[in-house]
Design a protein around this motif. Structure first.
Motif, PDB file in Angstrom:
ATOM      1  N   LEU A  85     -52.563  36.976  -9.492  1.00  0.00           N
ATOM      2  CA  LEU A  85     -52.984  38.282  -8.977  1.00  0.00           C
ATOM      3  C   LEU A  85     -52.015  38.792  -7.913  1.00  0.00           C
ATOM      4  O   LEU A  85     -51.674  39.982  -7.879  1.00  0.00           O
ATOM      5  CB  LEU A  85     -54.402  38.172  -8.401  1.00  0.00           C
ATOM      6  CG  LEU A  85     -55.536  38.193  -9.424  1.00  0.00           C
ATOM      7  CD1 LEU A  85     -56.777  37.516  -8.871  1.00  0.00           C
ATOM      8  CD2 LEU A  85     -55.848  39.639  -9.818  1.00  0.00           C
ATOM      9  N   GLY A  86     -51.567  37.891  -7.036  1.00  0.00           N
ATOM     10  CA  GLY A  86     -50.604  38.290  -6.016  1.00  0.00           C
ATOM     11  C   GLY A  86     -49.307  38.776  -6.626  1.00  0.00           C
ATOM     12  O   GLY A  86     -48.740  39.792  -6.179  1.00  0.00           O
ATOM     13  N   GLU A  87     -48.814  38.083  -7.641  1.00  0.00           N
ATOM     14  CA  GLU A  87     -47.574  38.497  -8.305  1.00  0.00           C
ATOM     15  C   GLU A  87     -47.745  39.847  -8.995  1.00  0.00           C
ATOM     16  O   GLU A  87     -46.858  40.710  -8.927  1.00  0.00           O
ATOM     17  CB  GLU A  87     -47.158  37.433  -9.319  1.00  0.00           C
ATOM     18  CG  GLU A  87     -46.728  36.113  -8.677  1.00  0.00           C
ATOM     19  CD  GLU A  87     -46.453  35.038  -9.716  1.00  0.00           C
ATOM     20  OE1 GLU A  87     -46.789  35.265 -10.904  1.00  0.00           O
ATOM     21  OE2 GLU A  87     -45.885  33.984  -9.343  1.00  0.00           O
ATOM     22  N   ALA A  88     -48.884  40.043  -9.641  1.00  0.00           N
ATOM     23  CA  ALA A  88     -49.132  41.321 -10.304  1.00  0.00           C
ATOM     24  C   ALA A  88     -49.235  42.456  -9.290  1.00  0.00           C
ATOM     25  O   ALA A  88     -48.772  43.578  -9.544  1.00  0.00           O
ATOM     26  CB  ALA A  88     -50.411  41.233 -11.136  1.00  0.00           C
ATOM     27  N   GLY A  89     -49.817  42.162  -8.133  1.00  0.00           N
ATOM     28  CA  GLY A  89     -49.921  43.174  -7.090  1.00  0.00           C
ATOM     29  C   GLY A  89     -48.556  43.598  -6.572  1.00  0.00           C
ATOM     30  O   GLY A  89     -48.302  44.793  -6.354  1.00  0.00           O
ATOM     31  N   ARG A  90     -47.671  42.643  -6.384  1.00  0.00           N
ATOM     32  CA  ARG A  90     -46.323  42.976  -5.922  1.00  0.00           C
ATOM     33  C   ARG A  90     -45.561  43.777  -6.978  1.00  0.00           C
ATOM     34  O   ARG A  90     -44.824  44.717  -6.645  1.00  0.00           O
ATOM     35  CB  ARG A  90     -45.562  41.691  -5.559  1.00  0.00           C
ATOM     36  CG  ARG A  90     -46.058  41.034  -4.278  1.00  0.00           C
ATOM     37  CD  ARG A  90     -45.181  39.872  -3.854  1.00  0.00           C
ATOM     38  NE  ARG A  90     -45.325  38.722  -4.741  1.00  0.00           N
ATOM     39  CZ  ARG A  90     -46.270  37.796  -4.601  1.00  0.00           C
ATOM     40  NH1 ARG A  90     -47.158  37.887  -3.634  1.00  0.00           N
ATOM     41  NH2 ARG A  90     -46.313  36.765  -5.435  1.00  0.00           N
ATOM     42  N   THR A  91     -45.748  43.434  -8.242  1.00  0.00           N
ATOM     43  CA  THR A  91     -45.098  44.187  -9.320  1.00  0.00           C
ATOM     44  C   THR A  91     -45.602  45.623  -9.347  1.00  0.00           C
ATOM     45  O   THR A  91     -44.828  46.568  -9.504  1.00  0.00           O
ATOM     46  CB  THR A  91     -45.361  43.514 -10.680  1.00  0.00           C
ATOM     47  OG1 THR A  91     -44.852  42.175 -10.653  1.00  0.00           O
ATOM     48  CG2 THR A  91     -44.697  44.278 -11.808  1.00  0.00           C
ATOM     49  N   ALA A  92     -46.904  45.797  -9.186  1.00  0.00           N
ATOM     50  CA  ALA A  92     -47.473  47.142  -9.173  1.00  0.00           C
ATOM     51  C   ALA A  92     -46.952  47.946  -7.986  1.00  0.00           C
ATOM     52  O   ALA A  92     -46.663  49.144  -8.105  1.00  0.00           O
ATOM     53  CB  ALA A  92     -48.994  47.055  -9.135  1.00  0.00           C
ATOM     54  N   GLU A  93     -46.802  47.292  -6.839  1.00  0.00           N
ATOM     55  CA  GLU A  93     -46.281  47.973  -5.649  1.00  0.00           C
ATOM     56  C   GLU A  93     -44.852  48.434  -5.885  1.00  0.00           C
ATOM     57  O   GLU A  93     -44.493  49.581  -5.560  1.00  0.00           O
ATOM     58  CB  GLU A  93     -46.342  47.011  -4.459  1.00  0.00           C
ATOM     59  CG  GLU A  93     -45.981  47.638  -3.126  1.00  0.00           C
ATOM     60  CD  GLU A  93     -47.071  48.538  -2.593  1.00  0.00           C
ATOM     61  OE1 GLU A  93     -46.740  49.683  -2.222  1.00  0.00           O
ATOM     62  OE2 GLU A  93     -48.233  48.118  -2.560  1.00  0.00           O
ATOM     63  N   GLU A  94     -44.046  47.582  -6.463  1.00  0.00           N
ATOM     64  CA  GLU A  94     -42.651  47.934  -6.743  1.00  0.00           C
ATOM     65  C   GLU A  94     -42.554  49.073  -7.759  1.00  0.00           C
ATOM     66  O   GLU A  94     -41.649  49.899  -7.697  1.00  0.00           O
ATOM     67  CB  GLU A  94     -41.908  46.707  -7.264  1.00  0.00           C
ATOM     68  CG  GLU A  94     -41.738  45.609  -6.222  1.00  0.00           C
ATOM     69  CD  GLU A  94     -41.251  44.308  -6.831  1.00  0.00           C
ATOM     70  OE1 GLU A  94     -41.067  44.261  -8.078  1.00  0.00           O
ATOM     71  OE2 GLU A  94     -41.062  43.325  -6.075  1.00  0.00           O
ATOM     72  N   TYR A  95     -43.509  49.119  -8.672  1.00  0.00           N
ATOM     73  CA  TYR A  95     -43.533  50.158  -9.701  1.00  0.00           C
ATOM     74  C   TYR A  95     -43.998  51.496  -9.136  1.00  0.00           C
ATOM     75  O   TYR A  95     -43.776  52.545  -9.723  1.00  0.00           O
ATOM     76  CB  TYR A  95     -44.462  49.706 -10.838  1.00  0.00           C
ATOM     77  CG  TYR A  95     -44.507  50.636 -12.012  1.00  0.00           C
ATOM     78  CD1 TYR A  95     -43.447  50.726 -12.898  1.00  0.00           C
ATOM     79  CD2 TYR A  95     -45.647  51.408 -12.254  1.00  0.00           C
ATOM     80  CE1 TYR A  95     -43.506  51.577 -13.997  1.00  0.00           C
ATOM     81  CE2 TYR A  95     -45.718  52.254 -13.345  1.00  0.00           C
ATOM     82  CZ  TYR A  95     -44.645  52.334 -14.218  1.00  0.00           C
ATOM     83  OH  TYR A  95     -44.712  53.169 -15.300  1.00  0.00           O
ATOM     84  N   GLY A  96     -44.651  51.455  -7.975  1.00  0.00           N
ATOM     85  CA  GLY A  96     -45.169  52.677  -7.367  1.00  0.00           C
ATOM     86  C   GLY A  96     -46.614  52.965  -7.697  1.00  0.00           C
ATOM     87  O   GLY A  96     -47.116  54.051  -7.400  1.00  0.00           O
ATOM     88  N   ALA A  97     -47.312  52.003  -8.314  1.00  0.00           N
ATOM     89  CA  ALA A  97     -48.724  52.174  -8.652  1.00  0.00           C
ATOM     90  C   ALA A  97     -49.562  51.700  -7.468  1.00  0.00           C
ATOM     91  O   ALA A  97     -50.083  50.581  -7.450  1.00  0.00           O
ATOM     92  CB  ALA A  97     -49.061  51.396  -9.917  1.00  0.00           C
ATOM     93  N   ARG A  98     -49.701  52.547  -6.486  1.00  0.00           N
ATOM     94  CA  ARG A  98     -50.326  52.149  -5.227  1.00  0.00           C
ATOM     95  C   ARG A  98     -51.798  51.783  -5.401  1.00  0.00           C
ATOM     96  O   ARG A  98     -52.276  50.818  -4.816  1.00  0.00           O
ATOM     97  CB  ARG A  98     -50.184  53.257  -4.195  1.00  0.00           C
ATOM     98  CG  ARG A  98     -48.729  53.520  -3.792  1.00  0.00           C
ATOM     99  CD  ARG A  98     -48.637  54.656  -2.777  1.00  0.00           C
ATOM    100  NE  ARG A  98     -49.417  54.369  -1.572  1.00  0.00           N
ATOM    101  CZ  ARG A  98     -48.976  53.626  -0.563  1.00  0.00           C
ATOM    102  NH1 ARG A  98     -47.753  53.095  -0.619  1.00  0.00           N
ATOM    103  NH2 ARG A  98     -49.733  53.415   0.483  1.00  0.00           N
ATOM    104  N   ARG A  99     -52.513  52.565  -6.194  1.00  0.00           N
ATOM    105  CA  ARG A  99     -53.930  52.273  -6.376  1.00  0.00           C
ATOM    106  C   ARG A  99     -54.119  50.906  -7.030  1.00  0.00           C
ATOM    107  O   ARG A  99     -54.974  50.124  -6.612  1.00  0.00           O
ATOM    108  CB  ARG A  99     -54.583  53.359  -7.225  1.00  0.00           C
ATOM    109  CG  ARG A  99     -56.089  53.198  -7.379  1.00  0.00           C
ATOM    110  CD  ARG A  99     -56.679  54.317  -8.203  1.00  0.00           C
ATOM    111  NE  ARG A  99     -58.111  54.169  -8.368  1.00  0.00           N
ATOM    112  CZ  ARG A  99     -58.861  54.926  -9.156  1.00  0.00           C
ATOM    113  NH1 ARG A  99     -58.297  55.907  -9.855  1.00  0.00           N
ATOM    114  NH2 ARG A  99     -60.165  54.716  -9.257  1.00  0.00           N
ATOM    115  N   ARG A 100     -53.328  50.614  -8.038  1.00  0.00           N
ATOM    116  CA  ARG A 100     -53.413  49.314  -8.697  1.00  0.00           C
ATOM    117  C   ARG A 100     -53.043  48.202  -7.714  1.00  0.00           C
ATOM    118  O   ARG A 100     -53.688  47.152  -7.682  1.00  0.00           O
ATOM    119  CB  ARG A 100     -52.476  49.283  -9.913  1.00  0.00           C
ATOM    120  CG  ARG A 100     -52.372  47.951 -10.645  1.00  0.00           C
ATOM    121  CD  ARG A 100     -53.643  47.615 -11.393  1.00  0.00           C
ATOM    122  NE  ARG A 100     -54.007  48.645 -12.337  1.00  0.00           N
ATOM    123  CZ  ARG A 100     -53.556  48.732 -13.588  1.00  0.00           C
ATOM    124  NH1 ARG A 100     -52.710  47.834 -14.049  1.00  0.00           N
ATOM    125  NH2 ARG A 100     -53.962  49.706 -14.386  1.00  0.00           N
ATOM    126  N   ALA A 101     -52.003  48.424  -6.927  1.00  0.00           N
ATOM    127  CA  ALA A 101     -51.560  47.397  -5.978  1.00  0.00           C
ATOM    128  C   ALA A 101     -52.649  47.087  -4.957  1.00  0.00           C
ATOM    129  O   ALA A 101     -52.900  45.914  -4.635  1.00  0.00           O
ATOM    130  CB  ALA A 101     -50.282  47.853  -5.276  1.00  0.00           C
TER     131      ALA A 101
END
Length: 340
Positions: free
Chosen positions: A83-99
């Motif tokens: 979950l932590g890795e997926a959150g960082r990927t979402a943040e880098e992608y710009g998907a703030r709500r998902r992150a």
């Protein structure tokens, strides 16, 4: 499911009632229009967010509570990393709500048996002590439930587990099973059983694993809205004591016997739930699919036991303090709920 699409709004009858043939044509036209025109609603969902391929995890094997708890803790820790890795990927992608959502899901004390952030996301979270649970509720959500709005789904699981343990004194765990990509309300996918047919084998395998790990526990499957279609598709031969269909648009079955389950089947609907106003039809489509889900589970002809669900709306069944929440908890605990 989310708020009611205009196509399915409750309409007061005015003037003469249409002849059966005309009514059928009207319903068919409305259904086809919905199936063709409303996929645009689904297109407004958030764009796909990339996520890492989840690492393989060891299968759970132990049934003895002490050993099972150790295996579960290892699994929870591994999924917390994912979950932590997926959150960082979402943040880098710009998907703030998902992150933001994923950071919350990865918090200390959260217990995920499964997580995969790809293709809209899949997750299975445990609320309570699964290793010693004597009552296990598996919640299957309906349309519009996903990682971005996950908090609402988990809140219902928490409310049910608290009612079971604090009010009924049960040794209980609730599993929030987001094991499939839910359709968008009003989309073509929400009006056909395709997503449910894809999800059912995964749900069946999961419940069978639960029964193997906790052989003495009472397992109850609870399907909300489109999730009730998933539960119905998975019900045949399932090692569950009860299957609960609430806020259901139908299941694709004409009667309980068609589900081929030995579980007690319950149905409930809140007085203010818009789903009670949809047409309960089943119309053939190309490639062997169907539009609609047929018989209303609240119809006496369906044969389900009906429980009182109070005055709430489509999203209120697990609201703290509600009539529906208490009655769902009573069913999970093997007690008799207030009847509708």
């Amino acid at each position: 499911m989310a708020s009611l699409p205009r196509t399915f709004s409750r309409v007061r009858r005015r003037g003469p009632v249409a002849a059966p043939g005309r009514l059928r044509r009207t319903l068919l036209a409305a259904a086809v229009t919905t199936a063709v025109a409303l996929p645009i609603v689904g297109a407004s969902r958030p764009a796909e967010v990339p996520a890492p391929v989840p690492a393989a995890v060891a299968p759970l094997r132990a049934a003895e509570p002490g050993r099972l708890r150790a295996e579960l803790e290892a699994r929870y820790a591994a999924e917390r990393v994912a979950l932590g890795e997926a959150g960082r990927t979402a943040e880098e992608y710009g998907a703030r709500r998902r992150a933001v959502s994923l950071r919350g899901m990865a918090g200390e004390g959260r217990r995920f048996l499964e997580f995969d952030g790809r293709d809209g996301g899949r997750s299975v979270e445990v609320v309570g002590d699964l290793a010693r649970a004597e009552r296990i509720a598996v919640l299957v959500p309906g349309a519009d439930t996903g990682l971005d709005s996950y908090g609402r789904f988990r809140a219902g699981a928490v409310a049910l587990q608290r009612t079971l343990t604090k009010e009924l004194g049960a040794r209980a765990a609730v599993v929030a099973w987001l094991g499939y990509r839910t359709p968008a309300t009003g989309s073509a996918a929400s009006l056909t059983p395709g997503r449910a047919d894809q999800a059912a084998p995964r749900l069946r395998a999961f419940v069978e694993e639960l029964a193997r790990l906790r052989p003495g526990a009472r397992i109850t499957l609870l399907g909300h809205s489109y999730g009730s279609v998933v539960c119905a598709r998975a019900a045949a031969g399932l090692p569950a004591a009860a299957v609960v269909l609430y806020g259901s648009p139908g299941t694709g079955a004409d009667r309980v016997a068609d589900l081929r389950t030995g579980a007690t089947v319950w149905a409930g609907r809140g007085a203010d739930d818009w789903v009670g106003g949809i047409p309960h039809v089943r119309l053939p489509l190309l490639a062997g699919s169907e539009l609609g889900f047929g018989t209303d589970p609240m119809d006496p002809a369906f044969g389900a036991r009906r429980f009182a669900a109070g005055d709430g709306g489509h999203s209120d069944y697990l609201a703290p303090g509600s009539v529906s929440l208490r009655n769902l908890a009573l069913i999970v605990d093997g007690q008799e709920p207030a009847r509708a």
